[in-house]
Design an enzyme around this catalytic site. Structure first.
Site, PDB file in Angstrom:
ATOM      1  N   HIS A  32       4.022   1.414   2.171  1.00  0.00           N
ATOM      2  CA  HIS A  32       5.220   0.724   1.667  1.00  0.00           C
ATOM      3  C   HIS A  32       5.923   1.572   0.604  1.00  0.00           C
ATOM      4  CE1 HIS A  32       2.820  -3.005   2.871  1.00  0.00           C
ATOM      5  NE2 HIS A  32       3.948  -3.149   3.534  1.00  0.00           N
ATOM      6  N   MET A  62      -2.126   3.022   7.689  1.00  0.00           N
ATOM      7  CA  MET A  62      -2.219   2.092   6.559  1.00  0.00           C
ATOM      8  C   MET A  62      -1.622   0.754   6.941  1.00  0.00           C
ATOM      9  SD  MET A  62      -1.632   4.235   3.126  1.00  0.00           S
ATOM     10  CE  MET A  62      -2.715   5.594   2.760  1.00  0.00           C
ATOM     11  N   SER A  63      -2.317  -0.314   6.557  1.00  0.00           N
ATOM     12  CA  SER A  63      -1.863  -1.663   6.886  1.00  0.00           C
ATOM     13  C   SER A  63      -2.490  -2.638   5.896  1.00  0.00           C
ATOM     14  CB  SER A  63      -2.324  -2.027   8.302  1.00  0.00           C
ATOM     15  OG  SER A  63      -2.279  -3.417   8.498  1.00  0.00           O
ATOM     16  N   HIS A 103       0.858  -1.178   0.000  1.00  0.00           N
ATOM     17  CA  HIS A 103       0.000   0.000   0.000  1.00  0.00           C
ATOM     18  C   HIS A 103       0.901   1.237   0.000  1.00  0.00           C
ATOM     19  CE1 HIS A 103       1.034   0.158   4.218  1.00  0.00           C
ATOM     20  NE2 HIS A 103       0.553  -1.061   4.398  1.00  0.00           N
ATOM     21  N   ARG A 136      -3.595  -5.376   6.643  1.00  0.00           N
ATOM     22  CA  ARG A 136      -4.713  -6.034   7.321  1.00  0.00           C
ATOM     23  C   ARG A 136      -5.989  -5.183   7.339  1.00  0.00           C
ATOM     24  NH1 ARG A 136      -0.338  -8.447  10.483  1.00  0.00           N
ATOM     25  NH2 ARG A 136      -0.457 -10.712  10.227  1.00  0.00           N
TER      26      ARG A 136
END
Ligand code: PAF
Length: 281
Positions: free
Chosen positions: A37, A186-187, A34, A189
């Site tokens: 990253h 942001m993750s 995302h 998961r």
């Protein structure tokens, strides 16, 4: 972008790059990339000549009943995102490359401090899996810099300690947390959240900010602040795991006179466990 699937091939390419005096920046990931990253890659590009991203969904850091099998594997989309940001190299090993003797008999790297509480209490063995795989990746890539996000604050602190204790010749570069507009960190998961949960998931950040603001204003009754934040998260429909006011270095419960404080939190949705933190300094 060049993609390498074996340790032998990426080592030989990086040996050549180092001979030409190139500095290597490394961003380890488990994929499902995302914007958070992508910001890590961009940060790496500021200080290194050749950027290596790794994608490996590391079974060793998932508990028996955790989400290893359903963890989103989005290789094609990940490659497109890496190409769009001009990442130079992707290391994409399979399980056999990383654990040729099987997970069970893999030699482990155990960090004896900071791994048993906070996320370590709910995810026994998790950090041992992280330190083991990151040690292996550091030995394979041998980067000058490794870029890690602050969202996984405990992981970051433990990896700092591991690098220091085991004398890995790498500098860790810390990247700020990248957030959605409602504050949700942001993750990968976040994609597990239901529509309603996603709507309310900004509460973790909101509650951490509430605690941080209170401390900034001089409130030092940390236990009462943690308790109220837990109540808020409960009210928003999530199951709180912990809210902890910690010393930023040791991650032990903060003393009332601590100057360097980080507030960390974790909560469960129906199928997602989310974490976040705010540092006060
Ligand atoms: O933060 C992650 O994505 C993982 O824990 C890491 C550092 C890539 C190790 O598997």
């Amino acid at each position: 972008m060049e993609i390498f699937r074996t340790i032998k091939s990426i080592r030989s390419m990086l040996d050549g790059a180092r001979l030409q005096g190139k500095k290597v920046g490394f961003v380890p990931t488990m994929g499902n990339l995302h914007q958070g990253h992508i910001e890590l890659i961009k940060l790496a590009q500021k200080t290194s000549d050749i950027i290596v991203c790794s994608i490996f969904v590391n079974g060793l850091q998932f508990g028996l009943h955790e989400d290893w099998d359903k963890y989103p594997r989005t290789f094609q989309a990940d490659c497109e995102k890496l190409q769009a940001v001009s990442c130079d190299v992707l290391f994409y090993p399979d399980e056999n490359q990383m654990y040729p003797n099987g997970l069970g008999s893999q030699t482990r790297v155990i960090c004896s401090s900071m791994t048993e509480y906070l996320c370590g209490a709910s995810r026994p063995g998790h950090f041992e899996g992280v330190t083991t795989v990151v040690s292996k990746l550091l030995n394979i890539i041998q980067p000058d810099k490794m870029i890690l996000g602050k969202k996984d604050y405990q992981q970051l602190a433990i990896l700092h300690r591991m690098v220091e204790d085991l004398c890995f010749p790498v500098n860790i570069v810390e990247a700020d947390i990248h957030r959605e507009t409602d504050g949700l960190a942001m993750s990968s998961r976040n994609s597990y959240l239901t529509i309603l949960e996603r709507h309310n998931a900004g509460q973790l950040h909101k509650s951490l900010r509430w605690v941080a603001d209170k401390i900034r204003l001089g409130d030092r009754n940390f236990t009462a602040l943690e308790k109220e934040a837990i109540r808020q998260i409960h009210e928003a429909g999530f199951k709180p795991d912990y809210i902890s006011v910690c010393n930023s270095k040791t991650l032990e419960m903060a003393e009332t006179n601590d100057a360097d404080i980080t507030v960390l939190g974790a909560m469960y949705g129906s199928s997602a466990r989310l974490i976040d933190n705010i540092s006060l300094n």
